[in-house]
Scaffold this active site. Structure first.
Site, PDB file in Angstrom:
ATOM      1  N   CYS A 113      -2.597 -14.122  -4.239  1.00 23.27           N
ATOM      2  CA  CYS A 113      -2.263 -14.620  -2.900  1.00 23.27           C
ATOM      3  C   CYS A 113      -2.481 -16.128  -2.832  1.00 23.27           C
ATOM      4  CB  CYS A 113      -3.053 -13.880  -1.825  1.00 23.27           C
ATOM      5  SG  CYS A 113      -4.826 -14.106  -1.958  1.00 23.27           S
ATOM      6  N   PHE A 127     -11.249  -5.315  -5.781  1.00 19.84           N
ATOM      7  CA  PHE A 127     -11.162  -6.177  -4.593  1.00 19.84           C
ATOM      8  C   PHE A 127     -10.595  -5.331  -3.438  1.00 19.84           C
ATOM      9  CE2 PHE A 127     -10.246  -8.711  -8.416  1.00 19.84           C
ATOM     10  CZ  PHE A 127     -11.268  -9.637  -8.402  1.00 19.84           C
ATOM     11  N   ASP A 143      -6.338  -7.048  -6.526  1.00 20.71           N
ATOM     12  CA  ASP A 143      -5.895  -7.842  -5.359  1.00 20.71           C
ATOM     13  C   ASP A 143      -6.979  -8.849  -5.000  1.00 20.71           C
ATOM     14  OD1 ASP A 143      -4.492  -8.748  -3.162  1.00 20.71           O
ATOM     15  OD2 ASP A 143      -5.153  -7.122  -1.839  1.00 20.71           O
ATOM     16  N   ASP A 145     -15.800  -3.780  -4.598  1.00 19.75           N
ATOM     17  CA  ASP A 145     -15.779  -5.006  -3.797  1.00 19.75           C
ATOM     18  C   ASP A 145     -17.205  -5.536  -3.742  1.00 19.75           C
ATOM     19  OD1 ASP A 145     -13.468  -6.118  -1.651  1.00 19.75           O
ATOM     20  OD2 ASP A 145     -15.507  -6.800  -1.229  1.00 19.75           O
ATOM     21  N   SER A 146     -17.335  -6.842  -3.444  1.00 15.22           N
ATOM     22  CA  SER A 146     -18.672  -7.435  -3.343  1.00 15.22           C
ATOM     23  C   SER A 146     -19.156  -7.462  -1.900  1.00 15.22           C
ATOM     24  CB  SER A 146     -18.670  -8.842  -3.935  1.00 15.22           C
ATOM     25  OG  SER A 146     -17.643  -9.609  -3.351  1.00 15.22           O
ATOM     26  N   ARG A 155       0.848  -1.205   0.000  1.00 13.96           N
ATOM     27  CA  ARG A 155       0.000   0.000   0.000  1.00 13.96           C
ATOM     28  C   ARG A 155       0.880   1.250   0.000  1.00 13.96           C
ATOM     29  NH1 ARG A 155      -3.830  -3.623   2.899  1.00 13.96           N
ATOM     30  NH2 ARG A 155      -2.638  -3.472   4.813  1.00 13.96           N
TER      31      ARG A 155
HETATM   32  N1  SAH Z   1      -6.774  -5.198  -1.182  1.00 16.64           N
HETATM   33  C1  SAH Z   1      -7.418  -5.445   0.098  1.00 16.64           C
HETATM   34  C2  SAH Z   1      -7.614  -6.927   0.379  1.00 16.64           C
HETATM   35  C3  SAH Z   1      -8.434  -7.664  -0.668  1.00 16.64           C
HETATM   36  S1  SAH Z   1      -9.087  -9.177  -0.130  1.00 16.64           S
HETATM   37  C4  SAH Z   1      -6.635  -4.744   1.194  1.00 16.64           C
HETATM   38  O1  SAH Z   1      -5.572  -4.148   0.910  1.00 16.64           O
HETATM   39  O2  SAH Z   1      -7.052  -4.759   2.359  1.00 16.64           O
HETATM   40  C5  SAH Z   1     -10.145  -9.632  -1.420  1.00 16.64           C
HETATM   41  C6  SAH Z   1     -11.476  -8.897  -1.464  1.00 16.64           C
HETATM   42  O3  SAH Z   1     -12.139  -9.326  -2.648  1.00 16.64           O
HETATM   43  C7  SAH Z   1     -12.459  -9.147  -0.331  1.00 16.64           C
HETATM   44  O4  SAH Z   1     -12.772  -7.922   0.262  1.00 16.64           O
HETATM   45  C8  SAH Z   1     -13.714  -9.740  -0.996  1.00 16.64           C
HETATM   46  O5  SAH Z   1     -14.920  -9.234  -0.440  1.00 16.64           O
HETATM   47  C9  SAH Z   1     -13.558  -9.293  -2.413  1.00 16.64           C
HETATM   48  N2  SAH Z   1     -14.158 -10.120  -3.475  1.00 16.64           N
HETATM   49  C10 SAH Z   1     -14.092 -11.462  -3.630  1.00 16.64           C
HETATM   50  N3  SAH Z   1     -14.641 -11.841  -4.797  1.00 16.64           N
HETATM   51  C11 SAH Z   1     -15.071 -10.708  -5.413  1.00 16.64           C
HETATM   52  C12 SAH Z   1     -15.694 -10.435  -6.667  1.00 16.64           C
HETATM   53  N4  SAH Z   1     -15.982 -11.418  -7.518  1.00 16.64           N
HETATM   54  N5  SAH Z   1     -15.965  -9.158  -6.989  1.00 16.64           N
HETATM   55  C13 SAH Z   1     -15.688  -8.158  -6.115  1.00 16.64           C
HETATM   56  N6  SAH Z   1     -15.050  -8.366  -4.925  1.00 16.64           N
HETATM   57  C14 SAH Z   1     -14.761  -9.608  -4.580  1.00 16.64           C
END
Ligand code: SAH
Length: 393
Positions: A337, A225, A297, A247-248, A206
């Protein structure tokens, strides 16, 4: 002491100090859930002391390769002390820190994060479950903290035949906490958030992103994400004018908005989209939208190497769309990840995405997890998070 005898030839991975014994490697022997066993080769020679887990594919996880080591409360105290001593030496720009990272700290299955004055622990395996009381006592005594919240609700507990278990093991009170990460403040609810509440492994990425947004002069940023908007706050700190978090999870996005405010940024610079990332990227492409920087991510598409092929297609797809949505000279910060996707394979997947998109770019940085999620020499599975910072040609 119960003994587990391996089949001939199956001693090699333990001799290389890899801590897992799979069900199929065992010739004979058994024990109770979490009980300490002596693991020996087919010829009877000592290999290690480990915790037996009768329901898991990973039937034994090794505590120690030293025949003279006693596995008792003092052993856990020593392992915890070593993990804390390492964190004290690492450059960690936050009071949100991973204190214990499972196998990498010689404590398979144990995850402990510290968020300001609170510890959050996940007991993921039969072995650490059995020693929970001693582990909690040592953690509190050695950190001097009074609050420890248990988040043993990860799917890995199911594989071990253990029920979910959450709640305060020490102290009580609010589960809503705030940490300082680099120059910004972030909040989490350790009872409700993903994992133990936050993704501490992306802390330094970040910061890298904030620096890159500033350095390359990115105005418009798409954070895919986003979870609670860590990369979005970083983008704003780097001077971005328009940031979209996708995000979802609606609660995660609400917190992302709260983080913009908490850090004193004008709310009009940030927008959230509660939507599927893949569908959103396709929609933006249709609309002819373009961005100066995009973060991808996603969650773990490939938990193990067995899922790698399907996951590879999913990674390729979002990276292809991401590359197409970038302006020339724009930045893609793309991650995987998945333990089942090696850094090499990830590079190949992104290369395939670039080829399909008709886009090339320069990889300006290759990154991994923060050092408080250590990778050890003997445990390659520990290398799970990898990222590429790419400048589109
Ligand atoms: N980048 C973030 C961590 C991401 S974790 C950070 O720095 O804190 C992955 C995220 O993807 C989660 O919040 C989850 O809710 C979201 N997610 C999972 N599948 C998804 C999709 N198909 N579309 C949108 N978001 C999604």
């Amino acid at each position: 002491m119960k003994s587990i005898t391996l089949r001939a030839g199956k001693e090699r991975s333990l001799q290389r100090r890899h801590p897992w014994v799979f069900e199929g490697s065992i010739a004979k022997g058994g024990a109770d859930t979490g009980e300490t066993v002596r693991v020996v080769a087919a010829d009877g020679s000592f290999l290690g002391w480990g915790a037996f887990s009768p329901k898991s594919q990973i039937r034994v996880r090794i505590w120690s390769f030293d025949e003279g080591q006693r596995i008792d409360a003092a052993f856990f105290g020593q392992r915890i002390a070593a993990a804390l001593a390492l964190r004290a030496r690492l450059p960690i720009a936050s009071d949100g820190v991973r204190l214990i990272h499972g196998e990498a700290d010689g404590l398979p299955g144990l995850i402990v994060d510290r968020y300001a004055d609170t510890l959050v622990a996940q007991f993921g395996t039969a072995g650490v479950e059995r020693w929970k009381k001693d582990i909690v006592a040592a953690l509190l005594a050695q950190t001097g903290l009074a609050r420890l919240y248990e988040r043993s609700d990860a799917s890995v507990r199911g594989l071990e035949g253990l029920p979910e278990s959450t709640g305060w093991l020490a102290g009580s009170g609010a589960t809503e906490l705030t940490i300082r990460e680099h120059a910004w403040r972030l909040s989490m609810d350790v009872a409700e958030g993903h994992k133990t509440g936050y993704y501490l492994d992306q802390r330094d990425n970040r910061k890298r992103f904030a620096d890159a947004v500033r350095h390359y002069g990115c105005r418009t940023v798409l954070n895919c994400f986003s979870y609670t908007g860590g990369f979005s706050v970083a983008a704003l700190a780097g001077g971005a004018e328009e940031v979209i978090s996708v995000d979802s999870s609606a609660p995660a996005l609400a917190r992302a908005d709260a983080h913009v405010q908490l850090n004193g940024f004008d709310a009009s610079r940030h927008r959230t989209l509660d939507a599927d990332v893949n569908a959103t990227l396709r929609q933006f492409l249709k609309e002819g939208r373009q961005f100066d920087a995009i973060v991808l991510d996603p969650p773990k598409f490939a938990p193990t190497a067995a899922h790698a092929e399907r996951a590879a297609r999913a990674y390729k797809d979002i990276n292809r769309l991401g590359l197409m949505l970038l302006k020339p000279g724009g930045l893609l910060f793309t991650f995987s990840c998945s333990g089942g996707i090696s850094p090499d394979l990830f590079h190949k997947i992104v290369a395939g995405a670039g080829l399909d998109a008709g886009v090339d770019g320069a990889i300006v940085e290759r990154v991994g997890a923060t050092p408080d999620h250590p990778q050890t020499i003997c445990f390659p599975e520990g290398e799970y998070l990898k990222g590429l910072l790419i400048v589109k040609s």
